[in-house]
Design a protein around this motif. Sequence first.
Motif, PDB file in Angstrom:
ATOM      1  N   PHE B   5       0.855  -1.176   0.000  1.00  0.00           N
ATOM      2  CA  PHE B   5       0.000   0.000   0.000  1.00  0.00           C
ATOM      3  C   PHE B   5       0.895   1.230   0.000  1.00  0.00           C
ATOM      4  O   PHE B   5       1.757   1.388   0.842  1.00  0.00           O
ATOM      5  N   GLY B 183     -12.706   3.392   3.989  1.00  0.00           N
ATOM      6  CA  GLY B 183     -11.792   2.287   4.281  1.00  0.00           C
ATOM      7  C   GLY B 183     -12.114   1.006   3.527  1.00  0.00           C
ATOM      8  O   GLY B 183     -11.521  -0.022   3.793  1.00  0.00           O
ATOM      9  N   SER B 185     -12.205  -1.469   0.308  1.00  0.00           N
ATOM     10  CA  SER B 185     -11.397  -1.671  -0.899  1.00  0.00           C
ATOM     11  C   SER B 185     -12.275  -1.521  -2.136  1.00  0.00           C
ATOM     12  O   SER B 185     -13.508  -1.582  -2.056  1.00  0.00           O
ATOM     13  N   ALA B 186     -11.614  -1.331  -3.289  1.00  0.00           N
ATOM     14  CA  ALA B 186     -12.351  -1.198  -4.560  1.00  0.00           C
ATOM     15  C   ALA B 186     -13.164  -2.454  -4.826  1.00  0.00           C
ATOM     16  O   ALA B 186     -14.290  -2.379  -5.322  1.00  0.00           O
ATOM     17  N   GLU B 187     -12.620  -3.627  -4.462  1.00  0.00           N
ATOM     18  CA  GLU B 187     -13.328  -4.882  -4.723  1.00  0.00           C
ATOM     19  C   GLU B 187     -14.570  -4.988  -3.837  1.00  0.00           C
ATOM     20  O   GLU B 187     -15.630  -5.416  -4.280  1.00  0.00           O
ATOM     21  N   ARG B 188     -14.429  -4.571  -2.576  1.00  0.00           N
ATOM     22  CA  ARG B 188     -15.561  -4.661  -1.647  1.00  0.00           C
ATOM     23  C   ARG B 188     -16.691  -3.731  -2.088  1.00  0.00           C
ATOM     24  O   ARG B 188     -17.861  -4.052  -1.978  1.00  0.00           O
ATOM     25  N   ALA B 190     -17.186  -2.862  -5.177  1.00  0.00           N
ATOM     26  CA  ALA B 190     -17.737  -3.345  -6.451  1.00  0.00           C
ATOM     27  C   ALA B 190     -18.538  -4.624  -6.277  1.00  0.00           C
ATOM     28  O   ALA B 190     -19.339  -4.949  -7.145  1.00  0.00           O
ATOM     29  N   ALA B 191     -18.314  -5.350  -5.172  1.00  0.00           N
ATOM     30  CA  ALA B 191     -19.054  -6.596  -4.966  1.00  0.00           C
ATOM     31  C   ALA B 191     -20.528  -6.271  -4.839  1.00  0.00           C
ATOM     32  O   ALA B 191     -20.901  -5.361  -4.108  1.00  0.00           O
ATOM     33  N   GLU B 198     -20.910 -10.556   4.777  1.00  0.00           N
ATOM     34  CA  GLU B 198     -19.610 -10.543   5.435  1.00  0.00           C
ATOM     35  C   GLU B 198     -19.494 -11.768   6.331  1.00  0.00           C
ATOM     36  O   GLU B 198     -20.433 -12.162   7.007  1.00  0.00           O
TER      37      GLU B 198
END
Lengths: 156, 438
Positions: B5, B183, B185-188, B190-191, B198
């Motif tokens: 990061f 906080g 992520s891009a994937e979270r 976009a999901a 979760e």
Amino acid sequence: MSNVLFLSLSILLLHKLKTMTAAPRITILLEGEGGTYQPGETLAGEYWVDGLEPEQVKAVEVSVLWHTEGKGEEDLAVHDFWRYEADHGRPFLSRIGGPFSTVLPAGPLSYDGWIVKIKWCVRVRVFPRHGREVVGERGFLLGDVQRPPELKPTTD
Amino acid sequence: MFRGFRFYAKKRGHRQTWSPKLGSLGEALFFGVFLLFGCGGLAVMIVTLLAPEWRANHDFIQTTCKVLDKRIGHTQGEDGMLYRPEFKVSYSASGEVNTTWTTYDIHKTYFSSLAYAQGVLERFDIYSPERDNRYPCWYDPNDSCTVVLVRGYSWWAWALLAVPVSFIVIGFGGLVYALLTWGKSAERRAAPARRMEESRLFPSNGSTAASAWPDFLPDGVDLTNSPGTKLRYRLPMATSPGWMLFGLLAFCFVWNGILLVGVVMTAADFFSGYPNWFQTVFIIPFAVVGIGALFFLVRQLMITLGVGPTRVEISDHPLHPNGNYRVFLSQSGHLTVEKLSVFLLCEEEAVFREGTSTRTETRPVFRQEIFRREGFEIQSGLPFEAEFELTVPAGAMHSFAAKHNKINWRLVVEGRIARWPDVKRAFPIIVHPAPAQT
């Protein structure tokens, strides 16, 4: 003056070396060694993180996703997503890692175009309790679309 | 295989690679300031505009007053002098007689028009004991010196509410979004939310795999809702010539209308014997664009009116790689055609930012002539018709539509017609992944 500069540079270099050697490493293995998969096939694999103790990790995210590369802004879509969190006072019990498996969708198929490219990958993102996120990726091909031949470009 | 990061990293394209946390913080601050401005503005408007007006309409006590004197008050505004009617009135309030200078309304409004302020002033005559002319007025029970000669609501004060309210809506919405994605992520992000569950401590089933028909294919409803006369579907044209003509006409009208004013002013200078050379040189490029637009308009008009409609029908839709289809082409008009071709075309399309502008680049990656006829006449009322075969190449990429990247397939009819501009009409089609692959 030059001594101070030398000392500062040395400290910076040592710090860099320390962080480099201590950097966590993510390994992702795919069944079939990450070759070409067809839609509807099961993509299975395993990942693990070296260089981080279980109690140092706050959360781990595993995604199977596609994203675009090329001339345009990036588009991204997640096909499958898992998030694992360590509860307060209950850290991850063993090593950070585990298997994953998903049935691959009909598309979009991997594509290596001239200004648009579609890439599939498994992405693992580790959130340590302190310090920077660590991301590991393993690409694979979905489908077997041929690369198009080059034709004359046009621009608006 | 891994990457750490980083607060700074090399940018790819035009993407921001600052720390996502810093980005979220900046976003939250930006929208927070919007929200703050909106709330502050709304509070100021309520206190200074709406609350006094509401009180004047609901709390003020009605009585009658004598107009003892009147005048036009004035002040220097940003765009010149401003005027308002002012009255010296005498009225009874809580058993006492008050004499005070007051304005017409509760807002103490100034007008840019002196005539309007005069008009208001003339509606009220100075008190004369013979006529005993009195006017209704309303005074504030909390401050009997505050009195108005007119009540009611001003539409502009309520319309002004739109400004702070829009700030609040944008600021609140942006702040909520920034906090919800804080906080993450891009994937979270976009999901898909509906499938997002979760999990904790390595659950046995935390998967969120998609099962519905994916969103990467363009919507093809418009392509199959019109039945054909010879084959199953009639394909719609990519851009209707009527709309293009209308757009061109509107552009020519506005552009050349403005240009005409400049040309007339420049010509007037010439005729008066004092030519303005700077203005003349300045106007030339605008005139070139105007003439070019007119030329393009005439050309488009000729194509639209002179070349009749092109109809394309197809035996099945959507298409698949390695699939064979029948295509029917009909071209109307009264034309001498030198060449008429139909191409199967695949184009990549990428949208990207360049500075502050958004650009679109297209690149053809597949172009195959599937029909050609040369040297023939089309008679009026007797359209040219042809049916031919189309094969989508095996291993070809399917259609794809994301926000910034697309892969478009289309049938393009190109005609070279004697004494007419060349004609090019496109008919979008959708290619799905091969059935064997799904």
